[in-house]
Motif scaffolding. Structure first.
Motif, PDB file in Angstrom:
ATOM      1  N   VAL A 161       0.844  -1.202   0.000  1.00  0.00           N
ATOM      2  CA  VAL A 161       0.000   0.000   0.000  1.00  0.00           C
ATOM      3  C   VAL A 161       0.877   1.249   0.000  1.00  0.00           C
ATOM      4  O   VAL A 161       1.899   1.313   0.693  1.00  0.00           O
ATOM      5  N   VAL A 162       0.462   2.249  -0.782  1.00  0.00           N
ATOM      6  CA  VAL A 162       1.174   3.525  -0.841  1.00  0.00           C
ATOM      7  C   VAL A 162       0.313   4.585  -0.156  1.00  0.00           C
ATOM      8  O   VAL A 162      -0.732   4.973  -0.682  1.00  0.00           O
ATOM      9  N   VAL A 163       0.723   5.045   1.001  1.00  0.00           N
ATOM     10  CA  VAL A 163      -0.052   6.031   1.753  1.00  0.00           C
ATOM     11  C   VAL A 163       0.109   7.391   1.082  1.00  0.00           C
ATOM     12  O   VAL A 163       1.241   7.858   0.883  1.00  0.00           O
ATOM     13  N   PRO A 164      -0.980   8.066   0.709  1.00  0.00           N
ATOM     14  CA  PRO A 164      -0.875   9.371   0.044  1.00  0.00           C
ATOM     15  C   PRO A 164      -0.186  10.409   0.922  1.00  0.00           C
ATOM     16  O   PRO A 164      -0.304  10.375   2.153  1.00  0.00           O
ATOM     17  N   LYS A 165       0.503  11.315   0.299  1.00  0.00           N
ATOM     18  CA  LYS A 165       1.161  12.396   1.016  1.00  0.00           C
ATOM     19  C   LYS A 165       0.115  13.226   1.773  1.00  0.00           C
ATOM     20  O   LYS A 165      -0.920  13.591   1.223  1.00  0.00           O
ATOM     21  N   ALA A 279      -5.817  -0.941  -2.870  1.00  0.00           N
ATOM     22  CA  ALA A 279      -5.214  -1.403  -4.123  1.00  0.00           C
ATOM     23  C   ALA A 279      -5.006  -0.240  -5.076  1.00  0.00           C
ATOM     24  O   ALA A 279      -3.994  -0.157  -5.778  1.00  0.00           O
ATOM     25  N   CYS A 280      -5.945   0.686  -5.097  1.00  0.00           N
ATOM     26  CA  CYS A 280      -5.843   1.837  -5.992  1.00  0.00           C
ATOM     27  C   CYS A 280      -4.687   2.754  -5.607  1.00  0.00           C
ATOM     28  O   CYS A 280      -4.154   3.472  -6.448  1.00  0.00           O
ATOM     29  N   SER A 281      -4.274   2.712  -4.338  1.00  0.00           N
ATOM     30  CA  SER A 281      -3.182   3.585  -3.887  1.00  0.00           C
ATOM     31  C   SER A 281      -1.897   3.309  -4.648  1.00  0.00           C
ATOM     32  O   SER A 281      -1.038   4.189  -4.764  1.00  0.00           O
ATOM     33  N   GLU A 282      -1.766   2.107  -5.184  1.00  0.00           N
ATOM     34  CA  GLU A 282      -0.541   1.724  -5.866  1.00  0.00           C
ATOM     35  C   GLU A 282      -0.497   2.190  -7.318  1.00  0.00           C
ATOM     36  O   GLU A 282       0.555   2.109  -7.964  1.00  0.00           O
ATOM     37  N   LEU A 299      -8.507  16.258 -12.932  1.00  0.00           N
ATOM     38  CA  LEU A 299      -8.172  15.085 -12.121  1.00  0.00           C
ATOM     39  C   LEU A 299      -6.670  14.813 -12.195  1.00  0.00           C
ATOM     40  O   LEU A 299      -6.203  13.832 -12.776  1.00  0.00           O
ATOM     41  N   THR A 300      -5.917  15.697 -11.575  1.00  0.00           N
ATOM     42  CA  THR A 300      -4.473  15.508 -11.487  1.00  0.00           C
ATOM     43  C   THR A 300      -4.185  14.334 -10.547  1.00  0.00           C
ATOM     44  O   THR A 300      -5.047  13.904  -9.774  1.00  0.00           O
ATOM     45  N   THR A 301      -2.970  13.847 -10.594  1.00  0.00           N
ATOM     46  CA  THR A 301      -2.596  12.766  -9.688  1.00  0.00           C
ATOM     47  C   THR A 301      -2.817  13.177  -8.246  1.00  0.00           C
ATOM     48  O   THR A 301      -3.330  12.395  -7.429  1.00  0.00           O
ATOM     49  N   ARG A 302      -2.480  14.412  -7.920  1.00  0.00           N
ATOM     50  CA  ARG A 302      -2.653  14.882  -6.546  1.00  0.00           C
ATOM     51  C   ARG A 302      -4.122  14.938  -6.152  1.00  0.00           C
ATOM     52  O   ARG A 302      -4.504  14.543  -5.040  1.00  0.00           O
ATOM     53  N   VAL A 304      -6.571  13.141  -7.335  1.00  0.00           N
ATOM     54  CA  VAL A 304      -7.068  11.777  -7.166  1.00  0.00           C
ATOM     55  C   VAL A 304      -6.548  11.177  -5.859  1.00  0.00           C
ATOM     56  O   VAL A 304      -7.282  10.475  -5.152  1.00  0.00           O
ATOM     57  N   GLU A 305      -5.305  11.468  -5.512  1.00  0.00           N
ATOM     58  CA  GLU A 305      -4.770  11.000  -4.227  1.00  0.00           C
ATOM     59  C   GLU A 305      -5.583  11.552  -3.062  1.00  0.00           C
ATOM     60  O   GLU A 305      -5.891  10.833  -2.100  1.00  0.00           O
ATOM     61  N   GLU A 306      -5.927  12.836  -3.142  1.00  0.00           N
ATOM     62  CA  GLU A 306      -6.701  13.464  -2.067  1.00  0.00           C
ATOM     63  C   GLU A 306      -8.088  12.838  -1.960  1.00  0.00           C
ATOM     64  O   GLU A 306      -8.603  12.623  -0.857  1.00  0.00           O
ATOM     65  N   ARG A 307      -8.702  12.542  -3.104  1.00  0.00           N
ATOM     66  CA  ARG A 307     -10.018  11.908  -3.074  1.00  0.00           C
ATOM     67  C   ARG A 307      -9.928  10.484  -2.513  1.00  0.00           C
ATOM     68  O   ARG A 307     -10.814  10.047  -1.778  1.00  0.00           O
ATOM     69  N   LEU A 308      -8.866   9.788  -2.865  1.00  0.00           N
ATOM     70  CA  LEU A 308      -8.685   8.440  -2.323  1.00  0.00           C
ATOM     71  C   LEU A 308      -8.512   8.501  -0.806  1.00  0.00           C
ATOM     72  O   LEU A 308      -9.113   7.693  -0.075  1.00  0.00           O
ATOM     73  N   ASP A 309      -7.731   9.442  -0.337  1.00  0.00           N
ATOM     74  CA  ASP A 309      -7.539   9.598   1.109  1.00  0.00           C
ATOM     75  C   ASP A 309      -8.876   9.883   1.791  1.00  0.00           C
ATOM     76  O   ASP A 309      -9.211   9.278   2.825  1.00  0.00           O
ATOM     77  N   ALA A 310      -9.663  10.786   1.202  1.00  0.00           N
ATOM     78  CA  ALA A 310     -10.962  11.140   1.792  1.00  0.00           C
ATOM     79  C   ALA A 310     -11.901   9.939   1.779  1.00  0.00           C
ATOM     80  O   ALA A 310     -12.674   9.725   2.731  1.00  0.00           O
ATOM     81  N   TYR A 311     -11.837   9.133   0.729  1.00  0.00           N
ATOM     82  CA  TYR A 311     -12.720   7.958   0.628  1.00  0.00           C
ATOM     83  C   TYR A 311     -12.338   6.902   1.656  1.00  0.00           C
ATOM     84  O   TYR A 311     -13.206   6.362   2.361  1.00  0.00           O
ATOM     85  N   VAL A 312     -11.069   6.592   1.768  1.00  0.00           N
ATOM     86  CA  VAL A 312     -10.620   5.608   2.755  1.00  0.00           C
ATOM     87  C   VAL A 312     -10.965   6.083   4.154  1.00  0.00           C
ATOM     88  O   VAL A 312     -11.419   5.305   5.007  1.00  0.00           O
ATOM     89  N   THR A 313     -10.775   7.372   4.411  1.00  0.00           N
ATOM     90  CA  THR A 313     -11.124   7.931   5.725  1.00  0.00           C
ATOM     91  C   THR A 313     -12.621   7.783   5.996  1.00  0.00           C
ATOM     92  O   THR A 313     -13.035   7.419   7.107  1.00  0.00           O
ATOM     93  N   ALA A 314     -13.449   8.037   4.974  1.00  0.00           N
ATOM     94  CA  ALA A 314     -14.900   7.910   5.127  1.00  0.00           C
ATOM     95  C   ALA A 314     -15.290   6.458   5.421  1.00  0.00           C
ATOM     96  O   ALA A 314     -16.171   6.190   6.245  1.00  0.00           O
ATOM     97  N   LEU A 315     -14.631   5.516   4.770  1.00  0.00           N
ATOM     98  CA  LEU A 315     -14.912   4.109   5.033  1.00  0.00           C
ATOM     99  C   LEU A 315     -14.576   3.751   6.480  1.00  0.00           C
ATOM    100  O   LEU A 315     -15.350   3.063   7.157  1.00  0.00           O
TER     101      LEU A 315
END
Length: 320
Positions: A161-165, A279-282, A299-302, A304-315
């Protein structure tokens, strides 16, 4: 004479191979590169007949070294899935031919029929499309093939897993701990395994987005047997990254409203949802680039990373 519309074109041996599967008097009159794929080159081939009629086929060729190494498995699975889906009511392409080992083509390739419609990745009309996506996935999961595809493969591990910045380290550590546990028990279903808006075609009349309908589901190379939750989680993650975390959370509800059945326990559902998000973090960069090319430049890489972080946090917040 074939017309090539891109600097890169369909290669000569591949064109000759396609020609073997055309009807008498037909020829390739136009080739157009299709954009949006991550792992393969995609081409729409317009086939002309003597009477002036035309039809389209789609060619998929795996060209980069990593994909070529997996192409035999992927193409055999996709060819098998397309053959199985014929006559089921699931709107999938029809199989024309496959050369999984590049015995005849420059690269491993698959030829299939062309489906009408287009992918729709914008926010407008999303409230209409999400229930359509859910109903289509329920229909896919309802299939009971005489011969099951192979079991699903989950490649992500706690160590990859790659933890977003800037992400909350404690939240992500807790999420990673979720997938350290053994997979919950499940009732197997026929899975697309990459069901998400980029692989679904819609007929959308611009003045009436509410009248959208699905015309096709493509990219069956990862067809598997496994838990319905896994397909739902994958589409949920993609919706969260494309449109915001709330839409990722909404999709599971839409799936159940459409008659789909998910794991009974919240902790079991969380396992599959978190597993797909992690899985998407990679591969955030690989996911974001085709979306930008398809008309979502914001939808820059950054982003999308921020949205992924927010989604995982929401879960994780939903777990309490």
């Amino acid at each position: 004479m074939t017309k090539h519309d891109e600097a890169a074109s369909v290669r000569p041996l591949t064109l000759a191979w396609v020609g073997r599967y055309l009807e008498a008097g037909e020829r390739i009159v136009r080739t157009v590169a299709l954009h949006g794929g991550i792992t393969a080159e995609m081409w729409r081939l317009t086939i002309g007949a003597r009477e002036g009629d035309t039809r389209d086929l789609v060619l998929r060729s795996f060209v980069d070294p990593f994909s070529v190494g997996h192409a035999e498995d992927w193409l055999n699975r996709e060819a098998g899935a397309l053959a199985l889906l014929t006559g089921t009511g699931v709107p999938a392409p029809g199989l024309v031919a496959v050369d999984p080992t590049a015995a005849h083509c420059e690269y491993p390739s698959l030829l299939m029929t062309h489906l009408a419609g287009r992918t729709v990745l914008g926010d407008e009309g999303l409230e209409t499309r999400v229930p359509l996506l859910a109903r289509q996935l329920v229909a896919i999961h309802a299939l009971r093939p005489a011969e099951r595809p192979r079991g699903y493969v989950a490649l992500t591990t706690a160590d990859t897993v790659v933890v977003p910045k800037g992400a909350d380290a404690a939240v992500w550590a807790a999420a990673i701990d979720v997938i350290r546990r053994p997979a919950p028990p499940y009732e197997g279903r026929f899975l697309h395994r990459d069901f998400q808006p980029g692989n679904v075609l819609f007929d959308v009349s611009p003045p009436k987005p509410a009248g959208a309908r699905i015309t096709g589901v493509v990219d069956w190379a990862a067809t598997s047997w496994g838990p319905a939750d896994l397909d739902v989680a994958h589409c949920s993650t993609n919706l969260a990254l494309l449109h915001g975390p709330a839409w990722g959370l909404r999709f599971a509800e839409a799936y159940e409203e459409a008659g789909g059945v998910l794991a009974a326990a919240a902790s079991e559902r969380l396992y599959w949802q978190v597993r797909d998000g992690l899985a998407c973090s990679e591969e955030v960069r690989q996911v974001a680039q085709p979306w930008r090319a398809a008309g979502r430049p914001e939808l820059t890489t950054r982003t999308v990373e921020e949205r992924l972080d927010a989604y995982v946090t929401a879960l994780m917040d939903a777990l309490g």
